[in-house]
Design a protein around this motif. Sequence first.
Motif, short mmCIF file in Angstrom:
data_model
loop_
_atom_site.label_atom_id
_atom_site.label_comp_id
_atom_site.label_asym_id
_atom_site.label_seq_id
_atom_site.Cartn_x
_atom_site.Cartn_y
_atom_site.Cartn_z
N PRO A 27 0.85 -1.21 0.00
CA PRO A 27 0.00 0.00 0.00
C PRO A 27 0.88 1.26 0.00
CG PRO A 27 -0.80 -1.57 1.61
CD PRO A 27 0.52 -2.10 1.12
N CYS A 28 0.52 2.18 -0.87
CA CYS A 28 1.33 3.41 -0.98
C CYS A 28 1.17 4.30 0.24
CB CYS A 28 0.96 4.16 -2.24
SG CYS A 28 1.37 3.19 -3.69
N SER A 29 0.22 3.93 1.11
CA SER A 29 0.01 4.73 2.32
C SER A 29 1.01 4.34 3.41
CB SER A 29 -1.41 4.50 2.83
OG SER A 29 -1.64 3.10 2.90
N GLY A 89 -3.43 -2.66 -6.63
CA GLY A 89 -3.69 -1.42 -5.88
C GLY A 89 -2.65 -0.35 -6.19
N HIS A 90 -2.06 -0.47 -7.38
CA HIS A 90 -1.02 0.49 -7.79
C HIS A 90 -1.27 0.79 -9.27
CE1 HIS A 90 2.63 2.65 -6.88
NE2 HIS A 90 3.16 2.26 -8.00
N HIS A 91 -1.32 2.06 -9.66
CA HIS A 91 -1.88 2.42 -10.96
C HIS A 91 -0.94 3.23 -11.84
CE1 HIS A 91 -5.11 1.68 -8.04
NE2 HIS A 91 -5.71 1.10 -9.05
N TRP A 107 4.69 5.76 -11.75
CA TRP A 107 5.46 6.33 -10.63
C TRP A 107 4.56 6.29 -9.41
CZ3 TRP A 107 3.99 11.55 -9.03
CH2 TRP A 107 3.01 12.12 -9.85
N THR A 108 5.17 6.47 -8.24
CA THR A 108 4.40 6.39 -6.99
C THR A 108 4.01 7.81 -6.57
OG1 THR A 108 5.52 4.36 -6.35
CG2 THR A 108 4.37 5.56 -4.61
N HIS A 109 2.79 8.15 -6.78
CA HIS A 109 2.32 9.53 -6.54
C HIS A 109 2.48 9.90 -5.06
CE1 HIS A 109 0.07 9.88 -10.51
NE2 HIS A 109 0.53 8.67 -10.50
N ALA A 110 2.28 8.91 -4.18
CA ALA A 110 2.30 9.21 -2.73
C ALA A 110 3.64 9.74 -2.27
CB ALA A 110 1.95 7.94 -1.96
C1 LIG Z 1 -4.33 3.73 -0.64
C2 LIG Z 1 -3.74 3.34 -1.98
O1 LIG Z 1 -2.58 2.57 -1.73
C3 LIG Z 1 -3.32 4.59 -2.75
O2 LIG Z 1 -4.38 5.46 -2.99
C4 LIG Z 1 -2.66 4.20 -4.05
C5 LIG Z 1 -3.56 3.94 -5.24
N1 LIG Z 1 -2.73 3.74 -6.43
C6 LIG Z 1 -1.54 4.38 -6.56
N2 LIG Z 1 -0.83 4.31 -7.70
C7 LIG Z 1 0.32 5.00 -7.86
N3 LIG Z 1 1.02 4.91 -9.03
N4 LIG Z 1 0.79 5.78 -6.87
C8 LIG Z 1 0.19 5.93 -5.68
O3 LIG Z 1 0.67 6.67 -4.81
C9 LIG Z 1 -1.02 5.18 -5.47
N5 LIG Z 1 -1.66 5.20 -4.32
#
Ligand SMILES: C[C@H](O)[C@H](O)[C@H]1CNC2=NC(N)=NC(=O)C2=N1
Length: 140
Positions: A27-29, A89-91, A107-110
């Motif tokens: 999870p990116c969180s 769960g990663h886009h 890329w990881t937006h978080a």
């Molecule tokens: C809670 C969940 O992990 C986040 O909203 C995810 C969803 N998909 C995501 N995808 C990507 N590429 N980066 C993120 O930071 C991201 N966050």
Amino acid sequence: MSTSRKPVSGFRTFCTGQDLSTKKCVPCSAKDLRPMTEESANHLIQKVDGWNLINEDGKLKLKYSCKVKSFTKGLELFKLVGDVAEAEGHHPDLHLVGWNNVTIEIWTHAVGGLTENDFILAAKINKLELHHLLRRKISD
Ligand SMILES: C[C@H](O)[C@H](O)[C@H]1CNC2=NC(N)=NC(=O)C2=N1
């Protein structure tokens, strides 16, 4: 919401030799998620054929480009990639321009940069059977 977290090195932790496509995105969180250094990215990019490392306004991203046979086959490709992304769960960022030019950026937006998640997703996309949709690979 990306945060300006300090890049982490320790690329040896990433280069465990395990096939990235068998790993799972986290999870990116996750609080300890940090963007990786360019050095780590340069090591991992060798494990995902067909993908390039780009630096856009100081942000490292993975990029893949191809031409599809038709607009609808481009949408089919998006669906196949989208299913993998949803499962992880990663886009990715998906672009379909001029009816048949597909670009996928990951890329990881978080964290505003690259994490191992991005390479795992790229490796899983590489496992998809897309040949019937593609016209030819275009360079970046
Ligand atoms: C809670 C969940 O992990 C986040 O909203 C995810 C969803 N998909 C995501 N995808 C990507 N590429 N980066 C993120 O930071 C991201 N966050």
